[in-house]
Design an enzyme around this catalytic site. Structure first.
Site, short mmCIF file in Angstrom:
data_model
loop_
_atom_site.label_atom_id
_atom_site.label_comp_id
_atom_site.label_asym_id
_atom_site.label_seq_id
_atom_site.Cartn_x
_atom_site.Cartn_y
_atom_site.Cartn_z
N CYS A 1 -0.33 10.03 -1.76
CA CYS A 1 0.27 10.50 -3.00
C CYS A 1 0.95 11.83 -2.73
CB CYS A 1 -0.81 10.67 -4.06
SG CYS A 1 -0.15 11.38 -5.56
N ASP B 1 0.84 -1.20 0.00
CA ASP B 1 0.00 0.00 0.00
C ASP B 1 0.87 1.25 0.00
OD1 ASP B 1 -2.27 1.55 0.06
OD2 ASP B 1 -2.96 0.88 2.02
N HIS C 1 -5.93 4.70 7.42
CA HIS C 1 -5.01 5.72 6.91
C HIS C 1 -5.11 6.93 7.83
CE1 HIS C 1 -3.62 4.25 2.89
NE2 HIS C 1 -4.54 3.35 3.20
#
Ligand code: COA
Ligand code: ZN
Length: 305
Positions: free
Chosen positions: A240, A17, A209
């Protein structure tokens, strides 16, 4: 705090991930990272995913990575797959622990795997049969379980229906993924509570997250509910770098640091893990968000000046 589990099992997902959301890194660096992680005491590592290289170029070398990692017998290495083709690739590569992903949100599922949630669930039923025929277990990961970046809130009933269908079709375990960090403690309590009432015997893993800073708070309430399987990524790898505000998973060393001090054993050597987090920073060439990597363990002292 007396009800917390005595020990928990962490699955390190940084190599999958984490790295799938970073700029591509060389195959050798991935292998070094996985091998270093396997020496920290972590017992589960999601090493790769067998997905379309067009969809996720960062995982194009999954076969080579899988082949070349130096296996520690005490570690269970797993792979994530999106479809039957991925499951067959994983089985052919000798993978013993597979995870298949489906999003509770239809829009996210279409964006991620180009299918409706219903179509993916149909595929997953066949995939479970295929993997069970090979004598291997499958965990079904229900992502966007606490919300979708395109649709907003996803009703708990829908998340439970998706997980329930996977259980009926033979999933050996369920993982709920908070894909973009939309979970809060009260929402974790509700979903975990309702899932547990409906499926008390199905192993449950949680994947948070830290996009909005609630990652460890979510872990804590889940621990209080008796959940003992969690994903985390070393250094907080992932997210990102080009999307403002996006961050990776809860950092493994932050999770270890917190729960060990509460008497919950992880089996992980924190100092060794912090060293690997520093190595992960070198590999991706950017500062990672882990605060325990920056500050060190709470008992770290500074010279008196
Ligand atoms: N591994 C490698 N290649 C695969 C594959 C797999 N698991 N599944 C499909 N492909 C290939 C096909 O062979 C085909 O190749 P070609 O264009 O050279 O003929 C191509 O990918 C398209 O196949 P198709 O079945 O039409 O897939 P798609 O274009 O509808 O994409 C997925 C669907 C699932 C393959 C793709 O969206 C994917 O890999 N998504 C993964 C997303 C992900 O990992 N997200 C993060 C995890 S939550
Ligand atoms: Zn994730």
């Amino acid at each position: 705090m007396s009800d917390l589990p005595a020990s928990i099992s962490l699955r390190e997902v940084g190599p999958r991930d984490g790295l799938q959301n970073e700029a591509p890194v060389p195959t050798d660096a991935k292998i070094e990272l996985i091998d270093a992680l396997s020496q920290t005491g972590v017992r589960r590592i999601e090493a790769v995913s067998f997905v379309s290289p067009k969809a996720i170029p960062q995982m194009a070398d999954a076969d080579e990575v899988w082949k070349r990692i130096a296996r520690n017998d005490e570690v269970r290495y797993s792979a994530l797959v999106p479809n039957l083709r991925g499951a067959q690739r994983a089985l052919d590569a000798g993978v013993t622990d597979l995870e298949v992903v489906v999003s509770a949100s239809d829009t996210h599922n279409r964006k991620n795997v180009n299918r409706s949630t219903e179509e993916s669930l149909d595929d997953i039923a066949a995939l479970i049969e295929q993997v069970h025929a090979a004598g291997r277990p499958v965990q079904v990961i229900v992502s966007t379980a606490w919300g979708c970046p395109y649709e907003g809130d996803v009703p708990v009933e829908r998340v439970l229906a998706v997980a329930g269908r996977a259980v009926r079709d033979g999933a050996d375990a369920i993982s709920f993924g908070d894909t973009t960090g939309m979970a809060t403690p009260s929402r974790v309590t509700r979903l975990v509570g309702e899932f547990r009432s409906a499926h008390p015997d199905v192993p449950l893993n949680l994947h948070f997250h830290n996009t909005r800073g609630t990652g460890l708070a979510n872990v804590l309430v889940a621990l209080e509910l008796g959940v003992s399987d969690f994903d985390a990524s070393v250094g907080g790898l992932g997210g990102c770098p080009y999307a403002p505000g996006a961050t990776g998973n809860v950092a493994t060393e932050e999770l270890v640091h917190m729960v060990e001090d509460m008497g919950v054993a992880t089996g992980v050597d924190l100092a060794a893990l912090i060293d690997v987090a520093a190595q992960a920073e070198q590999i991706v060439g950017r500062t990672l968000p882990s605060q325990v990597l920056r500050a060190g363990p709470r008992t770290r002292t500074v010279p008196l000046t």
